[in-house]
Design an enzyme around this catalytic site. Structure first.
Site, PDB file in Angstrom:
ATOM      1  N   CYS A  97      70.452  54.984  73.666  1.00 62.05           N
ATOM      2  CA  CYS A  97      69.238  55.683  73.232  1.00 62.05           C
ATOM      3  C   CYS A  97      67.996  54.851  73.534  1.00 62.05           C
ATOM      4  O   CYS A  97      67.710  53.877  72.838  1.00 62.05           O
ATOM      5  CB  CYS A  97      69.328  55.993  71.736  1.00 62.05           C
ATOM      6  SG  CYS A  97      67.865  56.823  71.098  1.00 62.05           S
TER       7      CYS A  97
ATOM      8  N   CYS B  16      65.317  54.989  70.760  1.00 60.12           N
ATOM      9  CA  CYS B  16      65.633  54.162  69.593  1.00 60.12           C
ATOM     10  C   CYS B  16      65.419  52.678  69.889  1.00 60.12           C
ATOM     11  O   CYS B  16      64.831  51.958  69.091  1.00 60.12           O
ATOM     12  CB  CYS B  16      67.096  54.347  69.189  1.00 60.12           C
ATOM     13  SG  CYS B  16      67.620  56.063  69.117  1.00 60.12           S
ATOM     14  N   ASP B  17      65.934  52.228  71.021  1.00 64.89           N
ATOM     15  CA  ASP B  17      66.089  50.790  71.243  1.00 64.89           C
ATOM     16  C   ASP B  17      65.211  50.203  72.332  1.00 64.89           C
ATOM     17  O   ASP B  17      65.139  48.984  72.478  1.00 64.89           O
ATOM     18  CB  ASP B  17      67.562  50.486  71.556  1.00 64.89           C
ATOM     19  CG  ASP B  17      68.481  50.900  70.405  1.00 64.89           C
ATOM     20  OD1 ASP B  17      68.058  50.771  69.236  1.00 64.89           O
ATOM     21  OD2 ASP B  17      69.614  51.357  70.664  1.00 64.89           O
TER      22      ASP B  17
END
Lengths: 311, 311
Positions: free
Chosen positions: B134, B137-138
């Site tokens: 992701c 997200c990251d």
């Protein structure tokens, strides 16, 4: 030229700011005249935002924890009132109070909606401490206790029904002798044992002390009566804060429904390319912090995708 | 007879549990074979869930704080695998592993989707500590640093583009010499200075130490090469966890799109009355915790409204 202009500093706008800047956009400004945080800052307690379950914290303290995070990745805050948004060619022009303008490649509008106040004595004083405009948010705080509801429309009766599954008794106070709500809703409410309809009645005052509300005084056909309830839910309508989406002639620049809520799809796209709406001002909004925040994240990811497509 | 059966214990399912029970439903069960929490429990750090900004906490600790809250209002947890959901007359029959059944008036399906693993050495060991599926997200954890991306489809290239605005260099490793992604996406990626395409190459190993990933070994046309990167993003597809929505003949009980994602509207209603879907398994899901949680709240309020209409 801004990559993205975010209008409104509640949960939807702040989350859009977090996601756009953390997603690599360098030039994002959130326009909010006051302190960001939104309606929830008026609540005395929050227990339905997942991951935040601290009964000692107020709505103001809850949103405090968002500020550092949402502004950490480069989001700027402009303490200006936005007058209107216009699409000029490929880009947007944001007109601020006083007439100055800012250009932006994309816009996220998240100006929310404001529950109307009824105007009785004590309403403002006890707002967030016994007077509420959201059964989903605050109903549970009155579990097993009696509450009063003000209003006679669909929302008022549906919310009264919702409360009747949590509270011991629900007293619905309505100024007329018949209800504007759908007949099936009225029937359902009348069949519910613990809902009591008080018609031809107007609230005069909500009263209480430092701990919150103690009761409601209402006038029914010339006579003042009292209800000893710790909670009063007011459902007399909402104003959708959509004025920034009106042009100089008062026409909306994007599609809205009959109530002025902005029509979006699951990606928070409006009928205008590059313009997104998020939070309580959009159609079908559940009017919950977590849902507004989800909208903000969704809109932000779509802003980034839209800018990528144009690159 | 359950008021509501919730299938899946990630952010969407847990939030649906919180909102249904806090909204007064007495008989709500969440079915999840393991510990509730979802995919996010595999992350070592979270900084994009609004209101939670603590770099010392892992995904597991983050979801810990949800458990007490989401189960506080009477939600029950059944540690059983659900085989399938069927609508039988007005109600639903949930078939559990082993063949026992449970009846429910409404169902919220929130079984998510699972990113596929590529299968190279070190992938599982470093998942959540340098290996990610992701970018939203990251990606930010690798700000100004080089990263590798595995994959050649639309998602892989779009995520590579997203990462290129955050990271110093993005190395896209793809096993073929051409890309399945849309030509416009491929062109856009090729024009970006800091995206480097490594074709005809297969990842052999991701390696590192206690602090996380140090680099990637890949084989390009018979030769083993190395990239010293602290992050590797794997985009080789998703499995939508929709098997509970298939009947005994393998047909879906509600409308799904070509990828098996459940078709919903803004209220999380599926094509079957009383059946709602929430989170990563639905169409257009942004695959973010806050958006899944918003879906769960939305679905729960619709469950309550649906049951009220039937009352």
């Amino acid at each position: 030229m801004l990559d993205c202009a975010i209008i409104g500093g509640g949960p939807a706008g702040l989350t859009a700011g977090l996601y756009t800047t953390r997603g690599g956009l360098k030039n994002v400004t959130l326009f909010e005249l006051g302190l960001p945080g939104g309606q929830i800052t008026q609540s005395s307690e929050i227990e339905n935002y997942p991951g935040f379950f601290d009964h000692t914290k107020t709505g103001m303290q809850f949103m405090d924890s968002w500020q550092e995070q949402c502004f950490h990745f480069g989001l700027k805050h402009e303490m200006k009132k936005v007058e209107r948004v216009a699409k000029t060619g490929e880009h947007f022009t944001i007109t601020l109070e006083g007439g100055s303008t800012v250009e932006a490649k994309t816009v996220v509008v998240a100006t929310g909606s404001t529950p109307k106040r009824a105007g009785f004595k004590g309403e403002d004083e006890f707002f967030g401490r016994g007077v509420s405009t959201c059964a989903t948010c605050d109903g549970f705080f009155y579990k097993g206790k009696p509450v009063a509801v003000l209003g006679g429309g669909d929302t008022a009766l549906e919310e009264a029904f919702y409360l009747s599954n949590i509270c011991s008794e629900v007293y619905v106070i309505h100024r007329r002798d018949s209800f504007r709500a759908a007949p099936s809703t009225v029937d359902r409410v009348k069949r519910k044992d613990n809902i009591h309809l008080i018609t031809n009645a107007v609230i005069e005052e909500v009263y209480g002390g430092v701990m919150g509300v103690d009761g409601v005084k209402y006038n029914q056909e010339g006579e003042t009566k009292e209800l000893a309830v710790p909670g009063l839910f007011v459902f007399v309508g909402h104003n959708v804060n959509n004025s920034v989406l009106k042009d100089e002639n008062g026409s909306f620049i994007c599609d809205v429904n009959d109530w002025g809520e902005v029509i979006v799809n699951l990606s928070m796209k409006t009928s205008v390319e590059g313009l997104f709406a998020a939070g309580d001002m959009r159609i079908e909004a559940p009017k919950q912090v977590v849902a507004a925040a989800g909208d903000g994240a969704t809109a932000a990811l779509q802003v980034i995708a839209y800018l990528q497509e144009q690159a």
